[in-house]
Design a protein around this motif. Structure first.
Motif, PDB file in Angstrom:
ATOM      1  N   GLN A  94     -56.484 -45.251 -33.597  1.00 30.94           N
ATOM      2  CA  GLN A  94     -55.975 -43.770 -33.766  1.00 30.94           C
ATOM      3  C   GLN A  94     -56.262 -42.826 -32.835  1.00 30.94           C
ATOM      4  O   GLN A  94     -55.122 -41.822 -33.402  1.00 30.94           O
ATOM      5  N   VAL A  95     -56.826 -43.163 -31.895  1.00 21.02           N
ATOM      6  CA  VAL A  95     -56.909 -42.203 -30.799  1.00 21.02           C
ATOM      7  C   VAL A  95     -56.747 -42.636 -29.133  1.00 21.02           C
ATOM      8  O   VAL A  95     -57.164 -43.496 -28.954  1.00 21.02           O
ATOM      9  N   ARG A  96     -56.989 -42.067 -28.255  1.00 21.57           N
ATOM     10  CA  ARG A  96     -56.241 -42.769 -27.223  1.00 21.57           C
ATOM     11  C   ARG A  96     -57.144 -41.688 -25.839  1.00 21.57           C
ATOM     12  O   ARG A  96     -56.641 -40.588 -26.637  1.00 21.57           O
ATOM     13  N   GLU A  97     -57.644 -42.008 -24.401  1.00 25.71           N
ATOM     14  CA  GLU A  97     -57.678 -40.936 -23.839  1.00 25.71           C
ATOM     15  C   GLU A  97     -56.646 -40.850 -23.296  1.00 25.71           C
ATOM     16  O   GLU A  97     -55.833 -41.110 -22.954  1.00 25.71           O
ATOM     17  N   GLU A 102     -55.467 -36.498 -20.376  1.00 29.06           N
ATOM     18  CA  GLU A 102     -55.519 -36.054 -19.173  1.00 29.06           C
ATOM     19  C   GLU A 102     -57.111 -34.902 -19.627  1.00 29.06           C
ATOM     20  O   GLU A 102     -57.271 -34.956 -20.691  1.00 29.06           O
ATOM     21  N   GLY A 103     -57.440 -35.316 -18.618  1.00 27.32           N
ATOM     22  CA  GLY A 103     -58.821 -34.538 -17.682  1.00 27.32           C
ATOM     23  C   GLY A 103     -59.507 -34.975 -19.574  1.00 27.32           C
ATOM     24  O   GLY A 103     -60.701 -34.235 -19.289  1.00 27.32           O
ATOM     25  N   GLY A 104     -59.752 -36.687 -19.652  1.00 28.30           N
ATOM     26  CA  GLY A 104     -60.702 -37.308 -20.283  1.00 28.30           C
ATOM     27  C   GLY A 104     -60.529 -36.830 -21.869  1.00 28.30           C
ATOM     28  O   GLY A 104     -61.647 -37.263 -22.636  1.00 28.30           O
ATOM     29  N   ARG A 105     -60.016 -35.680 -21.957  1.00 33.92           N
ATOM     30  CA  ARG A 105     -59.790 -35.828 -23.509  1.00 33.92           C
ATOM     31  C   ARG A 105     -59.723 -36.502 -24.298  1.00 33.92           C
ATOM     32  O   ARG A 105     -58.574 -37.362 -23.725  1.00 33.92           O
ATOM     33  N   TRP A 106     -59.361 -36.718 -25.771  1.00 31.98           N
ATOM     34  CA  TRP A 106     -58.850 -37.778 -26.644  1.00 31.98           C
ATOM     35  C   TRP A 106     -57.634 -36.950 -27.699  1.00 31.98           C
ATOM     36  O   TRP A 106     -57.984 -36.471 -28.748  1.00 31.98           O
ATOM     37  N   VAL A 107     -56.834 -37.909 -28.007  1.00 33.96           N
ATOM     38  CA  VAL A 107     -55.644 -36.932 -28.279  1.00 33.96           C
ATOM     39  C   VAL A 107     -55.763 -38.885 -29.502  1.00 33.96           C
ATOM     40  O   VAL A 107     -55.682 -39.570 -29.104  1.00 33.96           O
ATOM     41  N   TRP A 108     -54.743 -37.989 -30.410  1.00 31.32           N
ATOM     42  CA  TRP A 108     -54.457 -38.600 -31.611  1.00 31.32           C
ATOM     43  C   TRP A 108     -53.292 -39.716 -30.997  1.00 31.32           C
ATOM     44  O   TRP A 108     -51.744 -39.217 -30.447  1.00 31.32           O
ATOM     45  N   LYS A 109     -53.536 -40.938 -31.269  1.00 26.72           N
ATOM     46  CA  LYS A 109     -52.151 -41.786 -31.460  1.00 26.72           C
ATOM     47  C   LYS A 109     -51.378 -42.408 -33.622  1.00 26.72           C
ATOM     48  O   LYS A 109     -50.767 -43.169 -33.273  1.00 26.72           O
ATOM     49  N   MET A 110     -50.713 -40.425 -33.464  1.00 30.26           N
ATOM     50  CA  MET A 110     -50.089 -40.922 -34.681  1.00 30.26           C
ATOM     51  C   MET A 110     -49.227 -39.416 -34.078  1.00 30.26           C
ATOM     52  O   MET A 110     -49.954 -38.043 -33.811  1.00 30.26           O
ATOM     53  N   ASP A 111     -47.943 -38.803 -34.763  1.00 28.85           N
ATOM     54  CA  ASP A 111     -47.245 -37.407 -34.652  1.00 28.85           C
ATOM     55  C   ASP A 111     -48.042 -36.799 -35.133  1.00 28.85           C
ATOM     56  O   ASP A 111     -47.903 -36.889 -36.667  1.00 28.85           O
ATOM     57  N   LEU A 112     -48.505 -35.726 -34.575  1.00 28.52           N
ATOM     58  CA  LEU A 112     -49.242 -34.355 -35.662  1.00 28.52           C
ATOM     59  C   LEU A 112     -48.528 -33.744 -36.583  1.00 28.52           C
ATOM     60  O   LEU A 112     -48.307 -32.882 -37.122  1.00 28.52           O
ATOM     61  N   THR A 113     -46.743 -33.780 -35.703  1.00 31.29           N
ATOM     62  CA  THR A 113     -45.731 -33.669 -36.793  1.00 31.29           C
ATOM     63  C   THR A 113     -45.810 -33.998 -38.320  1.00 31.29           C
ATOM     64  O   THR A 113     -45.634 -32.950 -38.993  1.00 31.29           O
ATOM     65  N   ILE A 114     -46.597 -35.034 -38.175  1.00 29.50           N
ATOM     66  CA  ILE A 114     -46.727 -35.860 -39.957  1.00 29.50           C
ATOM     67  C   ILE A 114     -47.645 -34.127 -40.584  1.00 29.50           C
ATOM     68  O   ILE A 114     -47.564 -34.540 -41.911  1.00 29.50           O
ATOM     69  N   THR A 115     -49.079 -34.347 -39.915  1.00 32.06           N
ATOM     70  CA  THR A 115     -50.129 -33.581 -40.952  1.00 32.06           C
ATOM     71  C   THR A 115     -49.651 -32.025 -41.079  1.00 32.06           C
ATOM     72  O   THR A 115     -49.494 -31.391 -41.676  1.00 32.06           O
ATOM     73  N   ARG A 116     -48.797 -31.554 -39.479  1.00 31.76           N
ATOM     74  CA  ARG A 116     -48.047 -30.194 -39.646  1.00 31.76           C
ATOM     75  C   ARG A 116     -46.856 -29.863 -41.515  1.00 31.76           C
ATOM     76  O   ARG A 116     -47.358 -29.209 -42.402  1.00 31.76           O
ATOM     77  N   GLN A 117     -46.569 -31.106 -41.453  1.00 33.07           N
ATOM     78  CA  GLN A 117     -45.672 -31.087 -42.628  1.00 33.07           C
ATOM     79  C   GLN A 117     -46.555 -31.268 -43.651  1.00 33.07           C
ATOM     80  O   GLN A 117     -45.710 -30.346 -44.815  1.00 33.07           O
ATOM     81  N   ARG A 118     -47.207 -31.845 -43.873  1.00 28.18           N
ATOM     82  CA  ARG A 118     -48.009 -32.219 -45.312  1.00 28.18           C
ATOM     83  C   ARG A 118     -48.805 -30.774 -45.127  1.00 28.18           C
ATOM     84  O   ARG A 118     -49.148 -29.937 -46.124  1.00 28.18           O
ATOM     85  N   GLY A 119     -48.785 -30.022 -44.384  1.00 27.52           N
ATOM     86  CA  GLY A 119     -49.899 -28.994 -43.753  1.00 27.52           C
ATOM     87  C   GLY A 119     -48.841 -27.788 -44.600  1.00 27.52           C
ATOM     88  O   GLY A 119     -49.593 -27.269 -45.666  1.00 27.52           O
ATOM     89  N   GLU A 120     -47.760 -28.024 -44.165  1.00 31.30           N
ATOM     90  CA  GLU A 120     -46.785 -26.529 -44.418  1.00 31.30           C
ATOM     91  C   GLU A 120     -46.626 -27.066 -46.519  1.00 31.30           C
ATOM     92  O   GLU A 120     -46.220 -26.339 -46.926  1.00 31.30           O
ATOM     93  N   GLN A 121     -45.735 -28.337 -46.390  1.00 28.07           N
ATOM     94  CA  GLN A 121     -45.341 -28.396 -47.453  1.00 28.07           C
ATOM     95  C   GLN A 121     -45.997 -29.290 -48.018  1.00 28.07           C
ATOM     96  O   GLN A 121     -45.845 -29.147 -49.919  1.00 28.07           O
ATOM     97  N   GLY A 122     -47.468 -29.324 -48.745  1.00 22.69           N
ATOM     98  CA  GLY A 122     -48.179 -30.321 -49.754  1.00 22.69           C
ATOM     99  C   GLY A 122     -48.186 -31.561 -49.134  1.00 22.69           C
ATOM    100  O   GLY A 122     -46.897 -31.692 -49.085  1.00 22.69           O
ATOM    101  N   SER A 123     -48.619 -32.371 -50.830  1.00 21.06           N
ATOM    102  CA  SER A 123     -48.645 -33.505 -50.769  1.00 21.06           C
ATOM    103  C   SER A 123     -46.738 -33.919 -50.535  1.00 21.06           C
ATOM    104  O   SER A 123     -46.259 -33.181 -52.109  1.00 21.06           O
ATOM    105  N   PRO A 124     -46.026 -35.341 -50.568  1.00 20.35           N
ATOM    106  CA  PRO A 124     -45.296 -35.461 -50.975  1.00 20.35           C
ATOM    107  C   PRO A 124     -44.745 -35.723 -52.337  1.00 20.35           C
ATOM    108  O   PRO A 124     -45.562 -36.255 -53.021  1.00 20.35           O
ATOM    109  N   VAL A 125     -43.551 -35.812 -53.347  1.00 19.61           N
ATOM    110  CA  VAL A 125     -43.293 -36.146 -53.911  1.00 19.61           C
ATOM    111  C   VAL A 125     -43.612 -37.133 -54.334  1.00 19.61           C
ATOM    112  O   VAL A 125     -42.577 -38.065 -53.368  1.00 19.61           O
TER     113      VAL A 125
END
Length: 281
Positions: free
Chosen positions: A183-186, A188-211
């Motif tokens: 789910q995450v990978r290393e 730049e700078g030793g920080r760990w980022v998602w192996k997921m498009d965060l557009t998905i979570t933004r859409q869920r946060g803005e639009q709510g649960s999909p119908v």
């Protein structure tokens, strides 16, 4: 089955995207396709796959935007997109008849597919999700809106997963680590980022649960054996809805996983006992 068994990593071009899946071998056996949940990956089924790979040809998918699958440039992450991908994967792999396992969001995808292609399914396992939205969907939307974009260390990512997904505590330390690495990978700078498009979570946060698509008709028309797995502490699938599902399914069974919230790992003793009976009879 050895816990050291490892799958082959494969990709297909599906709907103009490179979509990844794990192939656990045993190609001469009946195929079994696994579809993960909203924040899962193909590796969410590793424990399950190791248990059943001697009896099935287990194929576990990374849905678009997650794991090692490509991200949609247009941000197309609707149920229709996921189901279209599954239909195309089934065709590309030449699966005439197979068993379908779906966890949470993957269960919605699986039920939708079942409604469209009931004759393709030998069996279906619906893990902790129903046709109707329950209170846990709002919780998941809130968590999606508050998701951190990165982690200062891998240990910080592990701590986040344990706090957000209580069922991880039921896994071994090695299983927790392996799933986190899917789910995450290393970065730049030793920080760990998602192996997921965060557009998905933004859409869920803005639009709510999909119908959700209309799913009760899919269950009513399904002739193949169906197992509904219900975590008794789940806020996403209640006992009432789980029993209603069993009531409309022509060959429905309920597997209760005591004390487990959303969603069972499918490696808990109660889940495995039910799956052994259901998948091997």
């Amino acid at each position: 089955m050895s816990a050291d068994a490892q799958p082959q990593s494969r990709s297909l071009t599906i709907n103009n995207l490179q979509l990844h899946h794990l192939d656990w071998g045993n190609e001469s056996a009946l195929p079994l396709v696994c579809v993960h949940g909203f924040r899962g990956t193909a590796h969410s089924f590793d424990g399950f796959a190791r248990r059943f790979r001697d009896r099935y040809h287990v194929l576990s998918l990374d849905v678009r935007g997650r794991g090692d699958s490509a991200w949609s440039p247009e941000g197309n992450y609707r149920y229709e997109d996921y189901v279209s991908d599954l239909e195309a994967v089934v065709e590309a792999l030449g699966l005439d008849r197979f068993t379908l396992v779906g966890t949470s969001m993957g269960g919605i995808i699986a039920m939708t597919y079942a409604g469209r292609h009931p004759k393709r399914l030998q069996r279906i396992v619906i893990n902790d999700i129903g046709p109707e939205e329950e209170s846990g969907s709002a919780r998941i939307t809130h968590e999606a809106a508050a998701i951190p974009e990165r982690f200062d260390s891998f240990d910080a990512a592990l701590a986040y997963f344990l706090a957000t997904f209580p069922t991880r505590a039921l896994q071994t330390a090695e299983e927790q680590r392996d799933l986190a690495l899917s789910q995450v990978r290393e970065g730049e700078g030793g920080r760990w980022v998602w192996k997921m498009d965060l557009t998905i979570t933004r859409q869920r946060g803005e639009q709510g649960s999909p119908v959700r698509p209309p799913l009760w008709p899919a269950l009513i028309g399904l002739e193949c054996p169906a197992l509904v797995v219900w975590g008794t502490a789940s806020d996403v699938l209640s006992e009432d809805q789980a029993r209603r599902m069993i009531g409309v399914l022509q060959q429905g069974e309920l597997a209760a996983v005591p004390g487990v919230g959303h969603a069972p790992n499918l490696t808990e003793p109660a889940a495995l006992s039910a799956l052994e009976r259901f998948l091997t009879r």
